[in-house]
Each structure stands twice: as C-alpha cells, then as structure tokens.
Scaffold this motif. Sequence first.
Motif, PDB file in Angstrom:
ATOM      1  N   SER A 444      61.539  -3.258 -29.544  1.00 38.59           N
ATOM      2  CA  SER A 444      60.367  -3.858 -28.856  1.00 38.59           C
ATOM      3  C   SER A 444      60.521  -4.019 -27.356  1.00 38.59           C
ATOM      4  O   SER A 444      61.424  -4.763 -27.208  1.00 38.59           O
ATOM      5  N   ILE A 445      59.571  -3.418 -26.645  1.00 37.83           N
ATOM      6  CA  ILE A 445      59.853  -3.691 -25.079  1.00 37.83           C
ATOM      7  C   ILE A 445      58.478  -4.497 -24.516  1.00 37.83           C
ATOM      8  O   ILE A 445      57.381  -3.886 -24.854  1.00 37.83           O
ATOM      9  N   PHE A 446      58.592  -5.676 -24.095  1.00 39.11           N
ATOM     10  CA  PHE A 446      57.413  -6.097 -23.591  1.00 39.11           C
ATOM     11  C   PHE A 446      57.429  -5.972 -21.905  1.00 39.11           C
ATOM     12  O   PHE A 446      58.256  -6.376 -21.441  1.00 39.11           O
ATOM     13  N   VAL A 447      56.118  -5.719 -21.414  1.00 44.26           N
ATOM     14  CA  VAL A 447      55.905  -5.387 -20.083  1.00 44.26           C
ATOM     15  C   VAL A 447      55.353  -6.743 -19.478  1.00 44.26           C
ATOM     16  O   VAL A 447      54.559  -7.582 -19.940  1.00 44.26           O
ATOM     17  N   SER A 448      56.307  -7.544 -18.756  1.00 43.62           N
ATOM     18  CA  SER A 448      55.877  -8.830 -18.155  1.00 43.62           C
ATOM     19  C   SER A 448      54.951  -8.503 -16.869  1.00 43.62           C
ATOM     20  O   SER A 448      54.967  -7.672 -16.215  1.00 43.62           O
ATOM     21  N   ASP A 449      54.036  -9.365 -16.852  1.00 41.46           N
ATOM     22  CA  ASP A 449      53.004  -9.433 -15.832  1.00 41.46           C
ATOM     23  C   ASP A 449      53.482  -9.527 -14.446  1.00 41.46           C
ATOM     24  O   ASP A 449      54.132 -10.493 -14.056  1.00 41.46           O
ATOM     25  N   VAL A 450      52.528  -8.982 -13.561  1.00 44.59           N
ATOM     26  CA  VAL A 450      53.049  -9.213 -12.204  1.00 44.59           C
ATOM     27  C   VAL A 450      51.391  -9.271 -11.469  1.00 44.59           C
ATOM     28  O   VAL A 450      50.676  -8.854 -12.039  1.00 44.59           O
ATOM     29  N   ALA A 481      34.410 -16.265 -12.766  1.00 41.32           N
ATOM     30  CA  ALA A 481      35.389 -14.865 -12.248  1.00 41.32           C
ATOM     31  C   ALA A 481      36.221 -14.962 -13.446  1.00 41.32           C
ATOM     32  O   ALA A 481      36.732 -15.698 -14.087  1.00 41.32           O
ATOM     33  N   PHE A 482      37.112 -13.530 -13.250  1.00 41.19           N
ATOM     34  CA  PHE A 482      38.241 -13.451 -14.290  1.00 41.19           C
ATOM     35  C   PHE A 482      39.418 -12.548 -13.533  1.00 41.19           C
ATOM     36  O   PHE A 482      38.839 -12.021 -12.586  1.00 41.19           O
ATOM     37  N   ASP A 483      40.357 -12.803 -14.283  1.00 39.68           N
ATOM     38  CA  ASP A 483      41.471 -12.192 -13.734  1.00 39.68           C
ATOM     39  C   ASP A 483      42.294 -11.392 -14.791  1.00 39.68           C
ATOM     40  O   ASP A 483      42.619 -11.886 -15.780  1.00 39.68           O
ATOM     41  N   ARG A 484      42.717  -9.940 -14.678  1.00 38.30           N
ATOM     42  CA  ARG A 484      43.284  -9.327 -15.372  1.00 38.30           C
ATOM     43  C   ARG A 484      44.686  -9.508 -15.733  1.00 38.30           C
ATOM     44  O   ARG A 484      45.395  -9.129 -16.419  1.00 38.30           O
ATOM     45  N   ASP A 485      45.361 -10.262 -14.900  1.00 42.66           N
ATOM     46  CA  ASP A 485      46.566 -10.464 -14.974  1.00 42.66           C
ATOM     47  C   ASP A 485      46.758 -11.645 -16.232  1.00 42.66           C
ATOM     48  O   ASP A 485      45.813 -12.098 -16.718  1.00 42.66           O
ATOM     49  N   ASP A 486      48.017 -11.861 -16.141  1.00 39.12           N
ATOM     50  CA  ASP A 486      48.208 -12.852 -17.378  1.00 39.12           C
ATOM     51  C   ASP A 486      48.966 -14.085 -16.908  1.00 39.12           C
ATOM     52  O   ASP A 486      49.295 -14.415 -15.773  1.00 39.12           O
ATOM     53  N   ASN A 487      48.708 -15.094 -17.518  1.00 36.32           N
ATOM     54  CA  ASN A 487      49.327 -16.443 -17.663  1.00 36.32           C
ATOM     55  C   ASN A 487      48.823 -17.121 -16.221  1.00 36.32           C
ATOM     56  O   ASN A 487      47.572 -17.119 -15.684  1.00 36.32           O
ATOM     57  N   GLU A 488      49.805 -17.637 -15.336  1.00 31.81           N
ATOM     58  CA  GLU A 488      49.691 -18.184 -14.086  1.00 31.81           C
ATOM     59  C   GLU A 488      48.661 -17.356 -13.288  1.00 31.81           C
ATOM     60  O   GLU A 488      47.585 -17.653 -12.420  1.00 31.81           O
ATOM     61  N   ASN A 489      49.079 -16.005 -13.344  1.00 32.43           N
ATOM     62  CA  ASN A 489      48.309 -15.172 -12.445  1.00 32.43           C
ATOM     63  C   ASN A 489      47.039 -15.072 -12.771  1.00 32.43           C
ATOM     64  O   ASN A 489      46.154 -14.363 -12.186  1.00 32.43           O
ATOM     65  N   SER A 490      46.428 -15.411 -13.987  1.00 32.98           N
ATOM     66  CA  SER A 490      45.028 -15.224 -14.134  1.00 32.98           C
ATOM     67  C   SER A 490      44.235 -16.492 -14.434  1.00 32.98           C
ATOM     68  O   SER A 490      43.034 -16.874 -14.651  1.00 32.98           O
ATOM     69  N   ILE A 491      45.053 -17.686 -13.816  1.00 30.53           N
ATOM     70  CA  ILE A 491      44.425 -19.065 -13.903  1.00 30.53           C
ATOM     71  C   ILE A 491      43.675 -19.127 -12.482  1.00 30.53           C
ATOM     72  O   ILE A 491      44.336 -18.955 -11.428  1.00 30.53           O
TER      73      ILE A 491
END
Length: 543
Positions: A444-450, A481-491
């Motif tokens: 399993s490979i997870f793609v980490s957010d940028v 508003a929304f942000d499609r990134d994940d974690n801090e990148n989406s706060i």
Amino acid sequence: MGQRNRSPGGLYGHFFGCFCAVLFWSLSSAQLRYSISEEVKEGTAVGNIAKDLGLDKSTLKERKYRIVSSDVDPPFQVNQNDGILYVSRKIDRENVCAQSSTCLLNVKTVLENPLEVHYVRIEVQDINDHSPTFQEKEISLEISESVFSGARFKLKAARDPDSGPFSVQQYKLDQNEHFRLEVRDSGEDGKIPILIVQKSLDRETAKRHSLVLTAVDGGKPPKTGSMNIQIDILDVNDNVPSFSSDAYSVTLRENALPGTKVIQVNATDLDDGSNGEVFYSLGKSMNQHILNLFDINPKTGEITVKGLIDYEERDKYELEIEASDKGFAPLTSEKSVNIKIIDVNDNAPEIEVTSFSSSIPEDSRPGTTVALISVNDRDSGLNGKVMCSMSEDIPFSLSPTIQDTIYSLITKSPLDREKQSHYDLTIFAKDTGQPSLSSEITISIFVSDVNDNSPEFVLSPYNFYLMEANEPGTSVFSVKAFDRDDNENSIISYQIARDGSENNKISSFLNINSETGEIVALKAFDFEILKTFQFHVVATDSG
C-alpha cells in the motif's frame, strides 16, 4: 627243441631249437629241466625226455612212459612213440605263475617195467604280451593354489603282469609348466610315480589341469598304458573384488520417491565359493545425513533413494561404495558413485520489499523510487529465472536494475493526492519453469499532501442585504471557503482586506471571525446615507 647237458652223474647236452634241458641222475630217479616261452602254439615240443634219459625207441615200446602228477593241470603231453614232451594247450605265464617272478612248472613222470620216477621242471619264460594298466582310468586330485613349489603327491603305480624287463620301466607326463614327474624305485613295489609342483598355481588363471600319465614297459617295441589326472585347484582368498566400471556417474531428479533406483554397481571376485561371493555396503566414513538419503542392496548392489532429495539443499553427492567378499579374512575394494541432482521446479519465487516508503509526496517527479523489490527463486536455470510485472493502469512501474533479481518501484507519471490518495499495488513474480510457478505481494502506497491548492469560496461574489438601523455587534452575514488540500494545507482563516481605498473605508465598520467566516457590523447603517457597499474577504490556508 631243447638242450641237454650231462650232470655230474652223466650229463650230456643236445640242442632242440631254442629250448634247453638239464638231466640230473640219481639211484632211483632222474630230474630234467626245460625252458619254453609262454604263448607258444599248441604241439610245440618242449624236449625229448627219452633221448635225454638215454632211452631208445625199442625201450619205449616195451616200457610205458606217462605223466603222473604236476603242480597244476599239466599243459603237457608225452608222445609214447618218440618220448617227446610237447605243449598240449596254450600257456599263459601270468595265469599259472601270477605271484612269481620265475615261473617253474614241476611235472612227475613214470617209466614202467621197471618203475622209474623222473621229475621234469619246466621254466615258462615271459614274453611282452601285456600292456601296463592303472587301477583307475582317471583320478582326481585337489591341490590348494597356495601350495608351495616342490610339493610332492604320490600317485598309484601302474601294474604290468609281465615280469623282468617287460614290466613297467618308466613313466612319462605330458608337458605342463606347473607340474613335473619324479619316479622312485621301491624295489618289490616297482617304480612309483610322484607328481611334483614346479610352478606356483593360480586358480583364477586355470582352475583345473588335465594331465596324462603314461606307463612304459621294457618291451621292444614297448607297450604303454595311460591314466588321466584331473587336478582341481582349491581356492585361496587372494583376489580383491573388482568393480565392473572405473567410474560411476548418474543423474537423479530431486524429490525422487523413496525406493527409486539410482544406479546399480557390480563387482566380481575371481575367487571361488565364499571367497568369491560379493556383498555391498555404503562406506563407513560417510556422514549420517547421506546415509539417511541413500541405501544399497547388499546382494545386488542396487542403490536406491531412502530420504528426501532436495536440489536446493545440495546439488550433488558422492557415495563411497564398498564391495567385500565373504572369505575367512574378507578383502574389500572401494568405488565412488557421483550423483548429480537435477532441479525440479518445486519452489515458487519469493518477493521481498526493501527500502520501502509507504508515503510519497504528490509532487514527486516521474522516476522517483518508491521501493526496491528483490525476487529470489531457489530453483536453478529456467526454473529459477523470475520475471516481475504489475498492472499497467497505475502511475507506477517496475524498473530492472543492474542486478537481475532486484527491481525499482518508481513513479511513471505525476501524482495528484486530490484525485487519488492511496494505491494498493500488486506485484507478480513468475518463473520460467515448466510448469511455471508464481507468487504475488500487495503493498500500500499513500500519496502525501502538498499545498498545491488555494482556498476557494463557495460563492464569489457574495450578495447580501442588510437592514438599516441594525444593532451593532450582531452578525450580518457569513462566508465559506474550502481547500482541497489536506491537513494544515486545508485549514482556512478569514480576514477582511483593508487597503485604505475609498471603496473599502466602509470595511472598517465590519469585522470577521477568522475561523468561521462570520461577519459582524460594528455600527448601525442608515439607508439614506449608504445604500450599497462592497468589501473583500481573503481566505488563507495554513500551508
């Protein structure tokens, strides 16, 4: 016819052919001696008794002359007309004088009117009418091959009923390099043949010798008799078992079932009996592991599988085989059997993941290494050659390295976490054996957010209505508003743009909750003074 010699009392002689007579006188009797050869024809004259006694024919007419007694039934008669003693039947010296070297026949004769007794002694001379004979036509001897040179074996002598020079005079042995003959004179027993070993014997070269012993008498021409001698050579354990092949090599498939024939060795022993009976065994110096894998039939030399043969454990074996005879002091020889194990495709490829990064940034460039994949197959040749593959509809691929058994798992196209953040990759490994074996592994490979996406408002622009004379401090509106990134990148945090321009002066009378986007009016608005206004809200992520 004979010979007459005068005795001291009036002996005179007269020749009758080859016969001789001797006359002895006494007061009342006389003795005559004649000699004659045996086997003469019937009617042959022995001697003239009347003449030798000094009688004339007229006297014979007046006085009757006859034979009255003899040692045996007399083979003689006297002619009454002339007084000649003649042979009345054929004389066989060996019958009438079997036990005597000198054959004398005594005959008592009587001359009547007046009575006179005369003794006649007749010597029967021997002729060579018999051949030497052996008691047995063939004899068998047993001689050990270990007998020393010079060993002597006394043989039974031949017998010849003839006597003197016509008896057995010599023995002959046909030519043989191992034996010679010696003849010993034993006086009354005659000549005794003795067989002598003159060269060492080898049963394995010749296990039997056939000789002919010939006895020769002294006749001219001589007569002979023969006897066959069969000599059986007794075995001595002097030969080591010999294998039929200088080298034994064989191939064997791994996983062969117990009882499978590997090879059959063969050894022979030139000795006889138990000395030549061979049995087989595995060498005593071999380790127990090999003894657990192979077995040998002690009688036939057939080697069979006993345990599990695994090529991956060992690809060849060298068995030490012993061949021993069953002699009292056994002799043993050794031979090696080389067994090459043939691989069977009985092992599936093994896959190992090394240097694995379970998470990879979505902005990784194509060709980025995610993991190293190591494949191994314990089989050999084509059975151990492994090919790796993966699905083609994914942004990853396997790239061979300089080592055939190692692959690099790399990205082959850009990643986008927002489109797919997780991949389950199945890697297939398949060997080229027949039939082939395969295995697979899933990673399993997870793609980490940028932080590659800006916040977006749900609506832009927002339009809202505000009642004049509103109560200051109350909420008038909210933005989202929304942000499609994940974690801090989406706060997201919100703020009102305040750039000091005329249009934005009114924004100083507004406040916004940075977390919720709720907008609060800080004063009451008057429709107659201000009918419309606009301001900018900025949404910022935390990337």
